[in-house]
Write a protein that holds these residues in place. Structure first.
Motif, short mmCIF file in Angstrom:
data_model
loop_
_atom_site.label_atom_id
_atom_site.label_comp_id
_atom_site.label_asym_id
_atom_site.label_seq_id
_atom_site.Cartn_x
_atom_site.Cartn_y
_atom_site.Cartn_z
N THR A 86 0.81 -1.27 0.12
CA THR A 86 0.03 0.08 -0.05
C THR A 86 0.90 1.30 -0.13
N ALA A 87 0.60 2.16 -0.81
CA ALA A 87 1.23 3.53 -0.84
C ALA A 87 1.01 4.20 0.35
N LEU A 88 2.34 4.98 0.92
CA LEU A 88 2.11 5.64 2.12
C LEU A 88 1.08 6.92 2.03
N ASN A 89 0.44 7.14 3.08
CA ASN A 89 -0.53 8.26 3.05
C ASN A 89 0.25 9.46 3.49
N TRP A 90 -0.25 10.44 3.41
CA TRP A 90 -0.01 12.09 3.57
C TRP A 90 0.40 11.94 5.11
N SER A 91 0.22 11.43 6.15
CA SER A 91 0.47 11.60 7.34
C SER A 91 1.69 11.02 7.48
N GLN A 92 2.03 9.63 7.03
CA GLN A 92 3.08 8.94 7.06
C GLN A 92 4.20 9.61 6.37
N ARG A 93 4.04 10.15 5.14
CA ARG A 93 5.01 10.95 4.58
C ARG A 93 5.55 12.05 5.26
N LEU A 94 4.58 12.90 5.89
CA LEU A 94 5.04 14.00 6.60
C LEU A 94 5.86 13.65 7.71
N LYS A 95 5.33 12.61 8.59
CA LYS A 95 6.21 12.06 9.66
C LYS A 95 7.79 11.73 9.22
N ILE A 96 7.70 11.29 8.17
CA ILE A 96 9.28 10.65 7.60
C ILE A 96 9.77 12.11 7.60
N LEU A 97 9.24 13.05 6.53
CA LEU A 97 9.89 14.18 6.39
C LEU A 97 10.45 15.01 7.54
#
Length: 275
Positions: free
Chosen positions: A90-101
Motif C-alpha cells: 500500500t502506498a504511504l499516506n500523507w500523514s506517514q510521508r509528513l512524519k518521515i520528512l
C-alpha cells in the motif's frame, strides 16, 4: 540491500540472531588511524540523536573496510516509495510521508547544529550524502538518517546511483539540468533534502534532477490538471503537499544562499504536524 557510488550495503545476521546493516566501502580516502578516529566520533554523535542510525563497529583491513550499523526492518524511504510498491504494498499516506520528512529534518538540523562545526580535517556539521536510500524507516514511520560522515571516509566511484542528487556547481549549473557535485556544506544537504521532498510527494522516479520539469508543469500541478502526487491528496492534505512542493523548489535553488536553513524547513513541517 543496495549499492551506491560509495559502496555496498549488506544485511548481516549474527549467530545469536542479531541483525545489522553492513556498509562495505569500495575505496577509502583516509588511512587506518584517521578512519578509526573519525568513525569513533561519528559513533558518539549518532548515539546523541534518536533519528540517526547508530554506528556499532568498524573494520579496516588491507582488503576490506566496512562499518556495522543498526538495521531497520522497514527498509529505506526509497524502498517504500518504489520497491515496496512494485511488490504490491500500500502506498504511504500523507500523514506517514509528513512524519518521515519531519523526523528526517530533525536529524539534519541536529547535524547542522553540531559544535564545533569542524574537528581537525572533518566537517562535523555536514551529512554529505542525503537521499531517500539513506533515510531508514522505523515501524512507527519515523525516520533514521544513515551514512552520516561516510562521505568523508569513502571515495566516490563510477557507478550508476541515480538517487544521489548533489547541488550543481556554479560553473556548470547553466549548461546542465542534472549536475552532480561533491559540495560538502549544510546548503548542499538542504539541496538534497529538497530532492527527498520531491521524491516523497511525487514518488521516487529515479531521476537525477527534475526540478526544472516541475517548474515547467507547476501551473498544471496547482490547477490539478496533472497527476503529480503519489498519494490521494484533497483539501488540507493537498494544500500542505503544495507547500512542501514550494519548499522543495526553494531548497533546490541553484544559488546556494537562496536555499532556506533547516530551522525554517523544520518549523514549517512542524506546523503541518500540529494541524
Amino acid at each position: 540491500m543496495g549499492e551506491s557510488c560509495l559502496g555496498i550495503t549488506e544485511k548481516v545476521v549474527f549467530l545469536g540472531g542479531k541483525v545489522c546493516a553492513l556498509k562495505r566501502f569500495r575505496a577509502v580516502g583516509v588511512g587506518k588511524g584517521e578512519f578509526g578516529r573519525r568513525l569513533q566520533k561519528v559513533a558518539q554523535i549518532s548515539r546523541r540523536c534518536e533519528h540517526l542510525v547508530p554506528v556499532l563497529a568498524y573494520l579496516y583491513s588491507k582488503r576490506i573496510k566496512f562499518v556495522l550499523c543498526d538495521y531497520c526492518p522497514m527498509g529505506s524511504l526509497r524502498d517504500l516509495l518504489s520497491g515496496g510498491r512494485d511488490c504490491g504494498h500500500t502506498a504511504l499516506n500523507w500523514s506517514q510521508r509528513l512524519k518521515i520528512l519531519f523526523t528526517a529534518a530533525q536529524a539534519i538540523l541536529f547535524i547542522h547544529s553540531l559544535s564545533p562545526p569542524k574537528e581537525r580535517k572533518m566537517q562535523m556539521n555536514v551529512h554529505g550524502n542525503i537521499k531517500s536510500a539513506n533515510i531508514m524507516i522505523n515501524t512507527d514511520f519515523t525516520a533514521c538518517l544513515s551514512d552520516y560522515g561516510f562521505a568523508q571516509l569513502a571515495r566516490r566511484t563510477d557507478i550508476s546511483d541515480t538517487g544521489q542528487c548533489m547541488p550543481p556547481s556554479p560553473s556548470s549549473a547553466a549548461t546542465s539540468e542534472s549536475v552532480h557535485s561533491d559540495e560538502m556544506s549544510p546548503k548542499g544537504d538542504v539541496y538534497n533534502f529538497g530532492v527527498v521532498m520531491l521524491d516523497v510527494i511525487s514518488g521516487d522516479k529515479g531521476m537525477g534532477d527534475y526540478r526544472k520539469c516541475v517548474l515547467r508543469k507547476k501551473e498544471e500541478i496547482v490547477e490539478g490538471r496533472m497527476d503529480f502526487f503519489d498519494f490521494g491528496a484533497d483539501g488540507r492534505e493537498r494544500s500542505q503537499a503544495m507547500q512542501v512542493l514550494e519548499m522543495a523548489l526553494e531548497c533546490t535553488n541553484e544559488v546556494a544562499k537562496e536555499r532556506p536553513p533547516m530551522e525554517q524547513i523544520l518549523k514549517t513541517l512542524a506546523t503541518f504536524m500540529s494541524a
